[in-house]
Design a protein around this motif. Structure first.
Motif, PDB file in Angstrom:
ATOM      1  N   GLY A   4       1.126  13.546   6.654  1.00 17.27           N
ATOM      2  CA  GLY A   4       2.520  13.913   6.873  1.00 17.27           C
ATOM      3  C   GLY A   4       3.434  13.371   5.797  1.00 17.27           C
ATOM      4  O   GLY A   4       4.379  14.038   5.349  1.00 17.27           O
ATOM      5  N   LEU A   5       3.164  12.173   5.353  1.00 15.89           N
ATOM      6  CA  LEU A   5       3.963  11.547   4.306  1.00 15.89           C
ATOM      7  C   LEU A   5       3.849  12.336   3.004  1.00 15.89           C
ATOM      8  O   LEU A   5       4.855  12.603   2.333  1.00 15.89           O
ATOM      9  N   LEU A   6       2.631  12.736   2.675  1.00 13.48           N
ATOM     10  CA  LEU A   6       2.413  13.520   1.460  1.00 13.48           C
ATOM     11  C   LEU A   6       3.230  14.803   1.487  1.00 13.48           C
ATOM     12  O   LEU A   6       3.927  15.125   0.523  1.00 13.48           O
ATOM     13  N   ILE A   7       3.164  15.531   2.567  1.00 14.60           N
ATOM     14  CA  ILE A   7       3.884  16.798   2.650  1.00 14.60           C
ATOM     15  C   ILE A   7       5.388  16.569   2.496  1.00 14.60           C
ATOM     16  O   ILE A   7       6.081  17.308   1.787  1.00 14.60           O
ATOM     17  N   GLN A   8       5.904  15.520   3.146  1.00 13.49           N
ATOM     18  CA  GLN A   8       7.335  15.241   3.015  1.00 13.49           C
ATOM     19  C   GLN A   8       7.714  14.917   1.573  1.00 13.49           C
ATOM     20  O   GLN A   8       8.748  15.379   1.077  1.00 13.49           O
ATOM     21  N   ALA A  36       8.466   3.284   1.787  1.00  9.91           N
ATOM     22  CA  ALA A  36       7.605   2.251   2.378  1.00  9.91           C
ATOM     23  C   ALA A  36       8.409   1.397   3.352  1.00  9.91           C
ATOM     24  O   ALA A  36       7.937   1.078   4.448  1.00  9.91           O
ATOM     25  N   ASP A  37       9.643   1.046   2.978  1.00 10.78           N
ATOM     26  CA  ASP A  37      10.500   0.245   3.869  1.00 10.78           C
ATOM     27  C   ASP A  37      10.741   0.959   5.194  1.00 10.78           C
ATOM     28  O   ASP A  37      10.649   0.348   6.263  1.00 10.78           O
ATOM     29  N   THR A  38      11.059   2.250   5.119  1.00 12.52           N
ATOM     30  CA  THR A  38      11.345   3.023   6.324  1.00 12.52           C
ATOM     31  C   THR A  38      10.123   3.092   7.235  1.00 12.52           C
ATOM     32  O   THR A  38      10.236   2.932   8.453  1.00 12.52           O
ATOM     33  N   ILE A  39       8.967   3.315   6.652  1.00 14.16           N
ATOM     34  CA  ILE A  39       7.752   3.450   7.460  1.00 14.16           C
ATOM     35  C   ILE A  39       7.379   2.130   8.123  1.00 14.16           C
ATOM     36  O   ILE A  39       7.065   2.099   9.314  1.00 14.16           O
ATOM     37  N   VAL A  40       7.433   1.039   7.366  1.00 16.47           N
ATOM     38  CA  VAL A  40       7.109  -0.265   7.958  1.00 16.47           C
ATOM     39  C   VAL A  40       8.097  -0.580   9.083  1.00 16.47           C
ATOM     40  O   VAL A  40       7.699  -1.027  10.164  1.00 16.47           O
ATOM     41  N   PHE A  64       0.831  -1.208   0.000  1.00 15.87           N
ATOM     42  CA  PHE A  64       0.000   0.000   0.000  1.00 15.87           C
ATOM     43  C   PHE A  64       0.863   1.255   0.000  1.00 15.87           C
ATOM     44  O   PHE A  64       0.680   2.155  -0.812  1.00 15.87           O
ATOM     45  N   LEU A  65       1.812   1.330   0.924  1.00 15.22           N
ATOM     46  CA  LEU A  65       2.659   2.517   1.025  1.00 15.22           C
ATOM     47  C   LEU A  65       3.508   2.718  -0.219  1.00 15.22           C
ATOM     48  O   LEU A  65       3.713   3.856  -0.661  1.00 15.22           O
ATOM     49  N   GLN A  66       3.976   1.634  -0.805  1.00 12.51           N
ATOM     50  CA  GLN A  66       4.774   1.746  -2.028  1.00 12.51           C
ATOM     51  C   GLN A  66       3.934   2.318  -3.166  1.00 12.51           C
ATOM     52  O   GLN A  66       4.365   3.229  -3.874  1.00 12.51           O
ATOM     53  N   ARG A  67       2.733   1.801  -3.347  1.00 10.20           N
ATOM     54  CA  ARG A  67       1.850   2.316  -4.400  1.00 10.20           C
ATOM     55  C   ARG A  67       1.510   3.784  -4.167  1.00 10.20           C
ATOM     56  O   ARG A  67       1.480   4.582  -5.091  1.00 10.20           O
ATOM     57  N   LEU A  68       1.217   4.100  -2.921  1.00  6.42           N
ATOM     58  CA  LEU A  68       0.830   5.474  -2.613  1.00  6.42           C
ATOM     59  C   LEU A  68       1.985   6.437  -2.847  1.00  6.42           C
ATOM     60  O   LEU A  68       1.816   7.464  -3.511  1.00  6.42           O
ATOM     61  N   THR A  69       3.161   6.123  -2.326  1.00 11.16           N
ATOM     62  CA  THR A  69       4.295   7.041  -2.514  1.00 11.16           C
ATOM     63  C   THR A  69       4.710   7.103  -3.984  1.00 11.16           C
ATOM     64  O   THR A  69       5.144   8.157  -4.450  1.00 11.16           O
ATOM     65  N   ASP A  70       4.547   6.020  -4.728  1.00 12.33           N
ATOM     66  CA  ASP A  70       4.802   6.081  -6.168  1.00 12.33           C
ATOM     67  C   ASP A  70       3.878   7.108  -6.819  1.00 12.33           C
ATOM     68  O   ASP A  70       4.295   7.870  -7.690  1.00 12.33           O
ATOM     69  N   SER A  71       2.621   7.137  -6.380  1.00 14.09           N
ATOM     70  CA  SER A  71       1.666   8.089  -6.968  1.00 14.09           C
ATOM     71  C   SER A  71       2.032   9.529  -6.609  1.00 14.09           C
ATOM     72  O   SER A  71       1.708  10.451  -7.359  1.00 14.09           O
ATOM     73  N   PHE A  72       2.718   9.734  -5.490  1.00 16.80           N
ATOM     74  CA  PHE A  72       3.141  11.089  -5.126  1.00 16.80           C
ATOM     75  C   PHE A  72       4.110  11.646  -6.164  1.00 16.80           C
ATOM     76  O   PHE A  72       4.145  12.845  -6.390  1.00 16.80           O
TER      77      PHE A  72
END
Length: 185
Positions: free
Chosen positions: A153-157, A168-172, A84-92
């Motif tokens: 917070g992730l989006l803003i960063q 995603a690795d760091t967050i998990v 999930f986090l990988q897909r989301l951050t890719d979309s950012f």
């Protein structure tokens, strides 16, 4: 697309590139290939056009969040979260304009009650959808609340400094470390 859709697309582009305060009607007209009268005809004012663009951008962003929820790894919560986090951050990074316009909408919601109400409802839909990330029955609203909070917070960063934003690795890994430190209830 028709003139109304062209204006909305241009307004979203201007929100992402210039922000609400720096977007003029001339910017929107230039980006849309329309004319000033079209803004007044279809929306009444620049502000109403930009508000509609913000609402649509936010709705699209919520859908992008929900579309990032994985179908695979049903029995491995860590892998589901990572996917999930990988897909989301890719979309950012692949759809920065959408996420920039969404961030601009969040700031404007502080000053516009109608926008605040709509965005609050959209955030509620996102939290509800995120509550289902792990497929638990019943869904856990606390999971949705934590993930929705984290996404902001992730989006803003990622928008400000994508080269140093958490992966995603760091967050998990960070969530695991927090869980270990806070222990069971």
């Amino acid at each position: 697309m028709g003139t109304r859709d062209d204006l909305l697309a241009a307004a979203k582009q201007c929100l992402a590139e210039r922000g609400y305060a720096r977007t003029t009607v001339r910017d929107i007209v230039s980006a849309s290939g329309t004319n000033l009268a079209a803004i007044n005809y279809h929306f009444g004012t620049r502000d109403k056009l930009l508000y509609q663009a913000m609402l649509e951008s936010s709705s699209t962003a919520v859908q992008q969040i929900l579309d990032s929820l994985p179908a695979e790894h049903p029995d491995d919560p860590a892998e589901r979260l990572h996917a999930f986090l990988q897909r989301l951050t890719d979309s950012f990074t692949t759809d920065t304009a959408l996420w920039s316009a969404n961030a601009e909408s969040l700031v404007q919601a502080l000053h516009a009650p109608d926008i605040r109400t709509e965005l609050g409802a959209a955030q509620g839909r996102a939290r509800a959808g995120l509550s289902d990330l792990f497929g638990d029955e019943p869904a856990d609203p606390a999971v949705g609340a934590v993930l929705q909070t984290m996404i902001g917070g992730l989006l803003i960063q990622w928008l400000i400094d994508p080269d140093h934003a958490p992966t995603a690795d760091t967050i998990v890994a960070g969530l695991r470390a927090l869980a270990e430190r806070t222990g069971p209830e």
